[in-house]
Design a protein around this motif. Structure first.
Motif, PDB file in Angstrom:
ATOM      1  N   UNK A  17       0.795  -1.224   0.000  1.00  0.00           N
ATOM      2  CA  UNK A  17       0.000   0.000   0.000  1.00  0.00           C
ATOM      3  C   UNK A  17       0.832   1.281   0.000  1.00  0.00           C
ATOM      4  N   UNK A  18       2.145   1.155  -0.061  1.00  0.00           N
ATOM      5  CA  UNK A  18       3.009   2.330  -0.139  1.00  0.00           C
ATOM      6  C   UNK A  18       3.291   3.010   1.188  1.00  0.00           C
ATOM      7  N   UNK A  19       2.817   2.457   2.301  1.00  0.00           N
ATOM      8  CA  UNK A  19       3.044   3.088   3.602  1.00  0.00           C
ATOM      9  C   UNK A  19       4.483   2.911   4.074  1.00  0.00           C
ATOM     10  N   UNK A  28      11.836  -1.877   1.202  1.00  0.00           N
ATOM     11  CA  UNK A  28      11.543  -1.365  -0.139  1.00  0.00           C
ATOM     12  C   UNK A  28      12.225  -0.017  -0.325  1.00  0.00           C
ATOM     13  N   UNK A  29      12.885   0.138  -1.449  1.00  0.00           N
ATOM     14  CA  UNK A  29      13.543   1.384  -1.796  1.00  0.00           C
ATOM     15  C   UNK A  29      12.524   2.273  -2.499  1.00  0.00           C
ATOM     16  N   UNK A  30      12.376   3.498  -1.999  1.00  0.00           N
ATOM     17  CA  UNK A  30      11.476   4.482  -2.598  1.00  0.00           C
ATOM     18  C   UNK A  30      12.350   5.541  -3.251  1.00  0.00           C
ATOM     19  N   UNK A  45       9.082   2.370  -6.648  1.00  0.00           N
ATOM     20  CA  UNK A  45       9.373   1.432  -5.567  1.00  0.00           C
ATOM     21  C   UNK A  45      10.102   0.194  -6.087  1.00  0.00           C
ATOM     22  N   UNK A  46      11.060  -0.291  -5.274  1.00  0.00           N
ATOM     23  CA  UNK A  46      11.813  -1.495  -5.634  1.00  0.00           C
ATOM     24  C   UNK A  46      11.952  -2.400  -4.419  1.00  0.00           C
ATOM     25  N   UNK A  52      17.710  -9.871  -7.202  1.00  0.00           N
ATOM     26  CA  UNK A  52      17.957  -8.445  -7.436  1.00  0.00           C
ATOM     27  C   UNK A  52      16.696  -7.645  -7.156  1.00  0.00           C
ATOM     28  N   UNK A  53      16.771  -6.342  -7.338  1.00  0.00           N
ATOM     29  CA  UNK A  53      15.628  -5.482  -7.049  1.00  0.00           C
ATOM     30  C   UNK A  53      14.521  -5.667  -8.094  1.00  0.00           C
ATOM     31  N   UNK A  54      13.280  -5.796  -7.606  1.00  0.00           N
ATOM     32  CA  UNK A  54      12.104  -5.912  -8.474  1.00  0.00           C
ATOM     33  C   UNK A  54      11.264  -4.655  -8.332  1.00  0.00           C
ATOM     34  N   UNK A  55      10.804  -4.126  -9.444  1.00  0.00           N
ATOM     35  CA  UNK A  55       9.881  -3.000  -9.419  1.00  0.00           C
ATOM     36  C   UNK A  55       8.567  -3.461  -8.810  1.00  0.00           C
ATOM     37  N   UNK A  56       8.003  -2.647  -7.932  1.00  0.00           N
ATOM     38  CA  UNK A  56       6.707  -2.956  -7.325  1.00  0.00           C
ATOM     39  C   UNK A  56       5.877  -1.678  -7.309  1.00  0.00           C
ATOM     40  N   UNK A  57       4.599  -1.823  -7.607  1.00  0.00           N
ATOM     41  CA  UNK A  57       3.682  -0.694  -7.588  1.00  0.00           C
ATOM     42  C   UNK A  57       2.684  -0.871  -6.452  1.00  0.00           C
TER      43      UNK A  57
END
Length: 86
Positions: A17-19, A28-30, A45-46, A52-57
């Motif tokens: 939820x991006x919190x 998570x890297x913002x 967000x990653x 490795x780092x995955x993009x996440x929305x």
């Protein structure tokens, strides 16, 4: 000959939820917090994973596997692939 297979292991999953709490929990890297060069429409967000780092929305799911590893599953794919077990 090609065969069909079904996954047998249960996973745990949580919708992102991006919190700040979720970003901290999953490390998570913002990118919006790292640089003023972040632009709208770019990947923000990653999620760090074994590969490795995955993009996440926001709205995507964070899955946790049998060894405690995490990965991202897009919301539409998750909802077509998994059903909740109580």
């Amino acid at each position: 000959m090609i065969h069909k297979y079904r996954k047998t292991a249960l996973i745990e999953a949580e919708q992102f939820d991006g919190t700040k709490e979720m970003k901290d929990k999953y490390q998570i890297v913002d990118k919006a917090e790292l640089t003023s060069a972040y632009y709208q429409g770019g990947s923000r967000y990653f999620l760090p994973t074994k590969e490795g780092d995955m993009k996440i929305d926001e709205g995507d799911y964070i899955a946790t596997g049998v060894d405690g590893e995490h990965w991202c599953i897009a919301k539409d794919i998750f909802e077509r692939t998994y059903e909740r077990v109580n």
